[in-house]
Scaffold this active site. Structure first.
Site, mmCIF file in Angstrom:
data_model
loop_
_atom_site.group_PDB
_atom_site.id
_atom_site.type_symbol
_atom_site.label_atom_id
_atom_site.label_comp_id
_atom_site.label_asym_id
_atom_site.label_seq_id
_atom_site.Cartn_x
_atom_site.Cartn_y
_atom_site.Cartn_z
ATOM 1 N N GLU A 174 30.901 40.988 50.849
ATOM 2 C CA GLU A 174 29.526 40.422 50.977
ATOM 3 C C GLU A 174 28.436 41.351 50.382
ATOM 4 O O GLU A 174 27.936 42.172 50.616
ATOM 5 C CB GLU A 174 29.410 40.326 52.296
ATOM 6 N N LYS A 216 31.093 36.334 50.581
ATOM 7 C CA LYS A 216 29.902 35.798 51.490
ATOM 8 C C LYS A 216 28.700 36.338 50.486
ATOM 9 O O LYS A 216 28.634 37.215 50.038
ATOM 10 C CB LYS A 216 29.991 36.576 52.518
HETATM 11 P P1 13P Z 1 22.824 36.625 59.129
HETATM 12 O O1 13P Z 1 23.179 35.041 59.277
HETATM 13 O O2 13P Z 1 21.817 37.126 60.395
HETATM 14 O O3 13P Z 1 22.079 37.034 57.917
HETATM 15 O O4 13P Z 1 24.208 37.682 59.327
HETATM 16 C C1 13P Z 1 25.047 37.270 58.581
HETATM 17 C C2 13P Z 1 25.663 38.668 58.272
HETATM 18 O O5 13P Z 1 26.946 38.859 58.693
HETATM 19 C C3 13P Z 1 24.998 39.867 57.722
HETATM 20 O O6 13P Z 1 26.033 40.969 57.087
#
Ligand code: 13P
Length: 337
Positions: A174, A216
């Site tokens: 991510e 992600k």
């Molecule tokens: P948000 O959907 O609040 O952005 O969080 C997702 C997430 O896992 C951020 O690391």
């Protein structure tokens, strides 16, 4: 089961991921904002409320947990990990140690947490966790990010992902290009493309199997403080253009974070993306705030609000699930809120 099969199981049948993996610092801020003292017990009660909501397994294929939660029991005495498994939800774990200021680069961050990670993964695999998450944070402005920040964060993702795969867990990679700032959507697209391309290149150099990774990412949106806010059609076009340019079809799935967009906006954008039809990868959601914000404020720490908070969570899941299938409407969102 192969890593590819695990990744596909998590996102099967239009299901998505709940990110219930806020660090203690982050969840404390969120609980305090709704007037709840953050203790080990209130954090456990809130997460129990989410995981025991009726029918969550129809919308959620995976839940990302924080280390504290993995070691807690649900209110019925079952371990939290077992509770999810029994419902047919794949349990995952956030393993990064947070994004810290990058020395020498004001305004930029680097994610820590590689030391000892092989041993931690061995323990997590033993505890039944089947996927992991590592988030890096990329600041966006006219001048940022620097190439150094992009490269260091991509290298961290690659080292983490290789260790996850070695232990038999699917790494969610991510790299979040953050949406704060007054940049326009064109700049957001440029940075997201650069960051995703660098991340995939680092994964390849680290010999990470792309078939066993989930990506992600942020949607490509206008900076929140920008004067011109792109609508869902433009967000969908630019997001998919960037993803087509950077993410190989070998990657089984891409999931979006909500990133502080309001609930309706996050779903309007997800819906517009879904309406573009099938993609080379499964496309889905992995939200924290856009799923949990509303139930947390309905709950506000009171036992007598648990049932209505669970109703609010079920409603968020229903609307986000509809968006993920390209069947969301603004009217349904208004009726639900
Ligand atoms: P948000 O959907 O609040 O952005 O969080 C997702 C997430 O896992 C951020 O690391």
């Amino acid at each position: 089961m192969t890593l590819n099969e695990t990744a596909r199981e998590i996102l099967a049948d239009g299901k998505g991921i709940l990110a219930a993996d806020e660090s203690t610092g982050t969840i404390t801020k969120r609980l305090e904002a709704v007037g709840v003292e953050s203790t080990e017990d209130t954090r456990r009660r809130f997460r129990d409320l989410l995981f025991t909501t009726k029918d969550v397994e129809n919308s959620l294929g995976g839940v990302i947990l924080y280390d504290e939660t993995v070691r807690q029991d649900a209110l019925d005495g079952t371990g939290m990990v077992d509770l999810l498994r029994r419902r047919g939800i794949v349990p995952g774990i956030k393993v990064d140690g947070g994004a810290k200021d990058l020395a020498g680069f004001p305004g930029e961050k680097v994610t820590e947490g590689l030391d000892g990670l092989r041993e931690r993964f061995a323990e997590y695999a033993g505890l039944g966790l089947r996927f992991a998450k590592w988030r890096s944070v990329i600041s966006v402005s006219g001048d940022l990010p620097t190439a150094t920040a992009v490269e260091l964060n991509a290298a961290g993702q690659a080292r983490y992902a290789a260790l996850a795969q070695e232990a038999g867990l699917v790494p969610i990679v991510e790299p979040e290009s953050i949406m704060d700032g007054d940049h326009g959507i064109v700049r957001s697209a440029e940075v997201t493309e650069e960051v995703l391309a660098a991340t995939v290149e680092a994964l390849r150099r680290q010999r990470v199997a792309l078939e066993g990774v989930l990506v992600k990412t942020n949607m490509v949106v206008s900076g929140y403080a920008g004067s011109d806010q792109a609508g869902p059609e433009e967000v969908a076009d630019r997001t998919l253009e960037v993803l087509h340019r950077t993410i190989p079809a070998a990657v089984p799935g891409i999931v979006f974070l909500s990133g502080g967009q309001d609930d309706a906006q996050a779903n309007a954008n997800l819906d517009a993306i879904a309406r573009r039809g099938p993609q080379p990868w499964i496309v889905s959601f992995s939200y924290a705030r856009a799923l949990q914000g509303r139930p947390m404020s309905v709950w506000a720490g009171a036992e007598e609000n648990v049932a209505s908070a669970q109703d609010a969570f079920a409603e968020r899941l229903r609307l986000t699930g509809a968006a993920n299938r390209g069947e969301w409407t603004a009217d349904a969102e208004r009726a639900g809120s």
